[in-house]
Design a protein around this motif. Sequence first.
Motif, PDB file in Angstrom:
ATOM      1  N   LEU A 158      53.062  46.015  70.036  1.00 18.13           N
ATOM      2  CA  LEU A 158      53.378  44.134  69.915  1.00 18.13           C
ATOM      3  C   LEU A 158      53.780  43.478  68.613  1.00 18.13           C
ATOM      4  CD1 LEU A 158      51.600  42.912  72.954  1.00 18.13           C
ATOM      5  CD2 LEU A 158      54.164  43.293  72.893  1.00 18.13           C
ATOM      6  N   VAL A 159      52.367  43.713  67.683  1.00 11.69           N
ATOM      7  CA  VAL A 159      51.788  43.973  66.260  1.00 11.69           C
ATOM      8  C   VAL A 159      53.288  43.198  65.589  1.00 11.69           C
ATOM      9  CG1 VAL A 159      49.426  42.900  66.812  1.00 11.69           C
ATOM     10  CG2 VAL A 159      50.724  44.947  65.703  1.00 11.69           C
ATOM     11  N   GLU A 190      51.295  36.563  60.323  1.00 10.69           N
ATOM     12  CA  GLU A 190      50.298  36.319  59.016  1.00 10.69           C
ATOM     13  C   GLU A 190      50.035  37.571  57.987  1.00 10.69           C
ATOM     14  OE1 GLU A 190      47.166  33.747  60.293  1.00 10.69           O
ATOM     15  OE2 GLU A 190      48.317  31.629  60.447  1.00 10.69           O
ATOM     16  N   TYR A 191      49.952  38.848  58.509  1.00 10.93           N
ATOM     17  CA  TYR A 191      49.526  39.261  57.509  1.00 10.93           C
ATOM     18  C   TYR A 191      50.916  40.234  56.892  1.00 10.93           C
ATOM     19  CZ  TYR A 191      45.138  39.171  60.327  1.00 10.93           C
ATOM     20  OH  TYR A 191      44.243  38.550  60.870  1.00 10.93           O
ATOM     21  N   PRO A 192      50.632  40.322  55.732  1.00 10.94           N
ATOM     22  CA  PRO A 192      51.870  41.483  55.375  1.00 10.94           C
ATOM     23  C   PRO A 192      52.455  42.729  55.911  1.00 10.94           C
ATOM     24  CG  PRO A 192      50.550  41.278  52.950  1.00 10.94           C
ATOM     25  CD  PRO A 192      49.567  40.314  54.867  1.00 10.94           C
ATOM     26  N   ARG A 193      53.199  42.615  55.966  1.00 11.54           N
ATOM     27  CA  ARG A 193      54.669  43.571  57.218  1.00 11.54           C
ATOM     28  C   ARG A 193      53.471  45.315  57.346  1.00 11.54           C
ATOM     29  NH1 ARG A 193      59.104  42.726  60.054  1.00 11.54           N
ATOM     30  NH2 ARG A 193      59.599  41.261  58.966  1.00 11.54           N
ATOM     31  N   ARG A 194      53.105  45.523  56.042  1.00 10.73           N
ATOM     32  CA  ARG A 194      53.656  46.313  55.239  1.00 10.73           C
ATOM     33  C   ARG A 194      51.624  47.532  56.113  1.00 10.73           C
ATOM     34  NH1 ARG A 194      52.508  44.273  50.620  1.00 10.73           N
ATOM     35  NH2 ARG A 194      51.161  44.821  49.953  1.00 10.73           N
ATOM     36  N   TRP A 195      50.236  46.340  56.211  1.00  5.39           N
ATOM     37  CA  TRP A 195      49.748  45.993  56.404  1.00  5.39           C
ATOM     38  C   TRP A 195      49.476  46.928  58.211  1.00  5.39           C
ATOM     39  CZ3 TRP A 195      44.328  45.134  54.167  1.00  5.39           C
ATOM     40  CH2 TRP A 195      45.211  45.088  52.363  1.00  5.39           C
ATOM     41  N   ARG A 196      50.644  45.708  59.039  1.00  2.14           N
ATOM     42  CA  ARG A 196      50.313  45.824  60.175  1.00  2.14           C
ATOM     43  C   ARG A 196      49.835  46.931  61.136  1.00  2.14           C
ATOM     44  NH1 ARG A 196      55.148  41.555  60.407  1.00  2.14           N
ATOM     45  NH2 ARG A 196      54.593  40.024  59.252  1.00  2.14           N
ATOM     46  N   VAL A 197      50.697  48.394  60.863  1.00  2.51           N
ATOM     47  CA  VAL A 197      50.780  49.240  61.471  1.00  2.51           C
ATOM     48  C   VAL A 197      48.982  50.061  61.434  1.00  2.51           C
ATOM     49  CG1 VAL A 197      51.113  51.618  62.196  1.00  2.51           C
ATOM     50  CG2 VAL A 197      53.051  49.617  61.647  1.00  2.51           C
ATOM     51  N   PRO A 198      48.936  49.582  60.265  1.00  7.70           N
ATOM     52  CA  PRO A 198      47.038  50.789  59.247  1.00  7.70           C
ATOM     53  C   PRO A 198      46.416  50.029  60.360  1.00  7.70           C
ATOM     54  CG  PRO A 198      48.972  50.632  57.817  1.00  7.70           C
ATOM     55  CD  PRO A 198      49.309  50.041  58.563  1.00  7.70           C
ATOM     56  N   MET A 199      46.422  49.061  60.172  1.00  4.13           N
ATOM     57  CA  MET A 199      45.579  47.825  60.664  1.00  4.13           C
ATOM     58  C   MET A 199      45.477  48.015  61.980  1.00  4.13           C
ATOM     59  SD  MET A 199      45.226  44.371  58.388  1.00  4.13           S
ATOM     60  CE  MET A 199      44.135  43.456  59.454  1.00  4.13           C
ATOM     61  N   ALA A 200      46.678  48.378  63.292  1.00  4.82           N
ATOM     62  CA  ALA A 200      46.885  48.445  64.609  1.00  4.82           C
ATOM     63  C   ALA A 200      46.286  49.440  64.712  1.00  4.82           C
ATOM     64  CB  ALA A 200      48.201  48.436  65.186  1.00  4.82           C
ATOM     65  N   ARG A 248      41.697  35.596  54.136  1.00  5.31           N
ATOM     66  CA  ARG A 248      39.637  36.681  54.779  1.00  5.31           C
ATOM     67  C   ARG A 248      40.142  37.025  56.302  1.00  5.31           C
ATOM     68  NH1 ARG A 248      38.424  31.305  52.427  1.00  5.31           N
ATOM     69  NH2 ARG A 248      39.115  30.293  54.472  1.00  5.31           N
ATOM     70  N   ARG A 249      41.117  36.718  57.267  1.00  7.89           N
ATOM     71  CA  ARG A 249      40.577  37.218  58.467  1.00  7.89           C
ATOM     72  C   ARG A 249      40.736  38.424  58.307  1.00  7.89           C
ATOM     73  NH1 ARG A 249      44.600  33.330  62.214  1.00  7.89           N
ATOM     74  NH2 ARG A 249      42.812  32.218  63.024  1.00  7.89           N
ATOM     75  N   ARG A 250      42.019  39.052  57.553  1.00  7.89           N
ATOM     76  CA  ARG A 250      42.795  40.370  57.373  1.00  7.89           C
ATOM     77  C   ARG A 250      41.597  40.617  56.470  1.00  7.89           C
ATOM     78  NH1 ARG A 250      46.241  42.217  52.913  1.00  7.89           N
ATOM     79  NH2 ARG A 250      46.726  39.956  52.709  1.00  7.89           N
ATOM     80  N   GLY A 265      56.905  37.882  64.805  1.00  5.07           N
ATOM     81  CA  GLY A 265      57.346  36.454  64.465  1.00  5.07           C
ATOM     82  C   GLY A 265      57.487  35.265  65.426  1.00  5.07           C
ATOM     83  N   VAL A 266      57.519  36.067  67.099  1.00  4.37           N
ATOM     84  CA  VAL A 266      58.121  34.940  67.678  1.00  4.37           C
ATOM     85  C   VAL A 266      56.507  34.526  68.287  1.00  4.37           C
ATOM     86  CG1 VAL A 266      57.335  35.406  70.824  1.00  4.37           C
ATOM     87  CG2 VAL A 266      58.450  37.194  70.038  1.00  4.37           C
TER      88      VAL A 266
END
Lengths: 121, 267
Positions: free
Chosen positions: A21-22, B113-123, B146-148, A27-28
């Motif tokens: 989802l993330v 709002e986070y950079p795309r490359r950060w999303r999977v590792p953070m998830a 700061r949230r990130r 962008g949704v």
Amino acid sequence: MSALTMVILAALGSLVIRSALVTALAGVTIGPRVGRGLRLVAPSVLAGLVAQTLLIQESMSESMGGSTGELVGESTGELLFRSLGSWHIAAAMAALVAWRTRSVAITLAVGMTAVWLLELV
Amino acid sequence: MSACPTPDRPDRRDTPGTRTTREAFRAGIRAVLPLAIGVLPFGMVYGTAVVESSISNWVGGLASSIILAGAAQLALVDLIDDNAPWTVAVGTALVINARFLMYSAALMPSFAEYPRRWRVPMAMLITDQTAVTSLLYNETDHDPNRRRFFYLGVGLALWVSWGVGTWIGIALGASVSNGFQLEFAVPLMFLALLVPSIRDQSSLVAAIVGAAVTLVARDVPFNTGLLIGAMFGIAAGMLTSAASAASGAIGESAAGAESTATDGSDQ
């Protein structure tokens, strides 16, 4: 299939669940109604987890086992309500403390101390 | 030990608006420290289960680093030990982890709002504790950077703690005495997170219904009772929210009509 392969598959599957989802829907725009629903995820899931881990336990059957023939407990897989005891009392005290202080640290400290003291009694 | 910086008890040492990303990272670690300590006994319980199973210690330890989910790992080890088919073992672990889909939905607006490359590792770091602590923080700080970093502080602290707890459990094995009631740390930790997340009538209803349905559905196969309970809880909470909004609107229109009538009688 080896245990290692199963662990890796479970890890990959968990990553897909966590990131789908993330990444796909990042962008949704979230409407206010969906936003209200999302804010209810934490209390719903956590309450279910508390209920599962606090109130339910697997029933155990006792049998003679082991190399020395000692009495051992084995899970029968049946899920039963835990009999009323120290866990329930300590959890009630912890919930009261959590509600009054909203502090995770104090809640954990009071809950663990309470269950140890109640087990001693 | 500092308290979790919920909106009800903000951490006064750092005002979100003045924090740097490094300070936000440290604030994340401080906020989750009590939970990270609470995770240790849970990890030890899992480590003991690994030692008592037929699975090698390093595979069990590796699972903590790459799956990072206590309940799912316990079920997986149990099923592998019972020689269950791999589809059942892996499938059960994934169904138990399906609740992370709900958390990721709740975290979606901030992740966007986070950079795309950060999303999977953070998830990868999404757990009950990470999600709830971060969601509460996000209400107090709207800066994406700061949230990130707050999220990363929380997630990494828990990841380390879970791994350390697992290896302590593996090292101590069966000598981890039940007399310490370590298993009680598991419901206690969820309880400590649950109470601050109940802030109004709709979240209270969601929690009550979620718990009740989970209990009723406890025998549903593959541990799906939790998911069913959560969905019913969310639906009940939304209905409560809609009902109170409607009654508020009726109250306002009734008050408005009364006011108009009063105004008319005055003329």
